[in-house]
Design an enzyme around this catalytic site. Structure first.
Site, PDB file in Angstrom:
ATOM      1  CG  HIS A 100     -13.687   4.487 -16.038  1.00  0.00           C
ATOM      2  ND1 HIS A 100     -13.318   4.231 -17.198  1.00  0.00           N
ATOM      3  CD2 HIS A 100     -13.208   5.447 -15.346  1.00  0.00           C
ATOM      4  CE1 HIS A 100     -12.560   5.345 -17.632  1.00  0.00           C
ATOM      5  NE2 HIS A 100     -12.507   6.128 -16.225  1.00  0.00           N
ATOM      6  CG  LEU A 101     -20.094   5.614 -11.779  1.00  0.00           C
ATOM      7  CD1 LEU A 101     -20.694   6.607 -12.684  1.00  0.00           C
ATOM      8  CD2 LEU A 101     -21.398   4.845 -11.182  1.00  0.00           C
TER       9      LEU A 101
HETATM   10  P1  5GP Z   1     -10.641   8.638 -16.815  1.00  0.00           P
HETATM   11  O1  5GP Z   1      -9.628   9.809 -16.751  1.00  0.00           O
HETATM   12  O2  5GP Z   1     -10.524   7.750 -17.646  1.00  0.00           O
HETATM   13  O3  5GP Z   1     -12.052   9.131 -16.224  1.00  0.00           O
HETATM   14  O4  5GP Z   1     -10.178   7.934 -15.319  1.00  0.00           O
HETATM   15  C1  5GP Z   1      -9.263   6.772 -15.487  1.00  0.00           C
HETATM   16  C2  5GP Z   1      -8.908   6.177 -14.081  1.00  0.00           C
HETATM   17  O5  5GP Z   1      -8.073   5.188 -14.064  1.00  0.00           O
HETATM   18  C3  5GP Z   1      -7.699   7.598 -13.680  1.00  0.00           C
HETATM   19  O6  5GP Z   1      -8.273   8.198 -12.429  1.00  0.00           O
HETATM   20  C4  5GP Z   1      -6.771   6.644 -13.231  1.00  0.00           C
HETATM   21  O7  5GP Z   1      -5.766   6.977 -12.109  1.00  0.00           O
HETATM   22  C5  5GP Z   1      -6.899   5.329 -13.183  1.00  0.00           C
HETATM   23  N1  5GP Z   1      -6.117   4.260 -13.583  1.00  0.00           N
HETATM   24  C6  5GP Z   1      -5.253   4.540 -14.869  1.00  0.00           C
HETATM   25  N2  5GP Z   1      -4.581   3.134 -15.032  1.00  0.00           N
HETATM   26  C7  5GP Z   1      -4.781   2.438 -13.757  1.00  0.00           C
HETATM   27  C8  5GP Z   1      -4.212   1.231 -13.266  1.00  0.00           C
HETATM   28  O8  5GP Z   1      -3.598   0.459 -14.051  1.00  0.00           O
HETATM   29  N3  5GP Z   1      -4.760   0.753 -12.214  1.00  0.00           N
HETATM   30  C9  5GP Z   1      -5.919   1.443 -11.523  1.00  0.00           C
HETATM   31  N4  5GP Z   1      -6.108   0.796 -10.534  1.00  0.00           N
HETATM   32  N5  5GP Z   1      -6.359   2.616 -11.810  1.00  0.00           N
HETATM   33  C10 5GP Z   1      -5.790   3.087 -12.884  1.00  0.00           C
END
Ligand code: 5GP
Ligand code: ZN
Length: 114
Positions: A100-101
């Site tokens: 994800h970006l």
């Molecule tokens: P990462 O830490 O993997 O780069 O980013 C994951 C992002 O996903 C985080 O910013 C977190 O807040 C978001 N996230 C995690 N679970 C959910 C969810 O169930 N719904 C949404 N909309 N965002 C989520």
């Protein structure tokens, strides 16, 4: 689709999210825990764990993620300063293992990131 993947489930609309963009290849939705006034996650519909899971055949799709970010940044008047970020691997802060970006905007950012 990976049936155990949170973002695959959001893309398939099995789990609700605030969707802000969708086409045949990509979907984008509001982050549930925003780190800036605009914080959108832009995902390929195809499941990749991270950037290094993509191959040469995915070049256009990876570029599209960035172009969707630019379109959303333009629509939201963020052009004075916005950031697009891939976190790849837990050491870089990745917590959901579907590529994800992050599109962040609406505030000033420091460099280097933490
Ligand atoms: P990462 O830490 O993997 O780069 O980013 C994951 C992002 O996903 C985080 O910013 C977190 O807040 C978001 N996230 C995690 N679970 C959910 C969810 O169930 N719904 C949404 N909309 N965002 C989520
Ligand atoms: Zn997935």
């Amino acid at each position: 689709m990976d049936p155990n993947c949170l973002f695959c489930k959001i893309g398939a609309k099995q789990i609700p999210a605030k969707l802000v963009y969708e086409d045949d290849d990509v979907f984008a939705f509001e982050d549930i825990n925003p780190q800036a006034p605009t914080h959108i996650l832009i995902c390929p519909k195809k499941h990749f764990v991270a950037l290094h899971d993509a191959g040469a055949g995915d070049q256009a799709l990876l570029g599209k993620l960035q172009l969707v970010a630019a379109k959303l940044a333009t629509e939201r008047n963020l052009l004075s300063g916005y950031r697009t970020v891939f976190n790849n691997g837990s050491g870089a802060g990745q917590s959901v293992f579907h590529l994800h970006l992050h599109l962040l905007g609406g505030r000033n950012f420091r460099w280097p990131p933490g």
